[in-house]
Design a protein around this motif. Sequence first.
Motif: not given
Length: 344
Positions: A48-49, A195-201, A245-249
Amino acid sequence: MLGNIRPALAPLFAAVLAATCLVAPARAMVSSGGASASVDVPVASVLAVSIDGLNPRAIRELGRDRAPTLHRLIDEGASTMNARTARELTTTLPNHTGMLTSRRVNADRGGHGVTWNDDRLRPRTVHAAAGETVRSAFSVVHDETRPTALFASKTKFTLFKRSWRSKIDRFTVRENNALLMRRVRGDLLNNDRAFRFVHFSKPDVVGHDRGFLSPAYLDAVADVDRLLGRLIAAIEADPVLKNGLVLIVTADHGGKGHSHSDPTRYANYRVPFMAWGPGVAADADLYELNPHYASPGTSRTTYATTPPPIRNGAIANLVTDLLGLGPVPGSQRQFNKAQDLDLN
């Protein structure tokens, strides 16, 4: 055929192959909660991004030439440019807490209680803010002995490590978005995680400084588009990731001018929501796939609106659904508690 598959995931990968290639697709019933999965077969991993401050207008204005990755997700996945933030607040920390818990903000209505948006240490945890124990997607996934990770580019995200310390196996903060992407890429290629959660600022940082939707802001969104493209390249280079893998943005809020703090402003409360990967419909509108949700036009909507809009806070329950797990305990109907947000 499975000789090069990571040992920890080989059985699941074999099951996915068998289900997708040898039999006709059927809606899989998950083992806990009894909800139908969002894709035909539960996947091995979800990435999840959150792109901080991504106003959907930026995707349109940049076009395919300058935002090829985001447009690829639209073309090859299921998406909407008209999802909603939490109703109460259009700021970073409250909305990310909602993404991880599938709860609204107001604690007196069963919400997570995180109303601040800085590095304060009191309340020290989400639990303290809510006045009760608050479960998250990390909690549900880790309780099934499946590894998790959180990668963030703002130090305020340490709130989540303090809150779910034993449920987040890797926690990394790098304010430089390119460096953060390299950490995520390395983790994708070298570690098995559910599960990975990624945050781009970067879009948010530049938006506050130079103005949301300014040329500098659009450049920042284009930069993050390239970083996201490198993550997708890493996924496609690994057969386990590509097939499992499913990518969520999505985004925590939009923005216009130099701010996004007014929750009644359309430019602030409208966000994109995209999904891409095995089992996800291609070139699909999420509202058309989900008639039990309704595109709200330009309306802000309340939590009583029926059918509800798709909200960024649906992520936690979408993640658990995709992994074949039940909803996050304490999550709410307006945030996909029924796990009925379908991707195909």
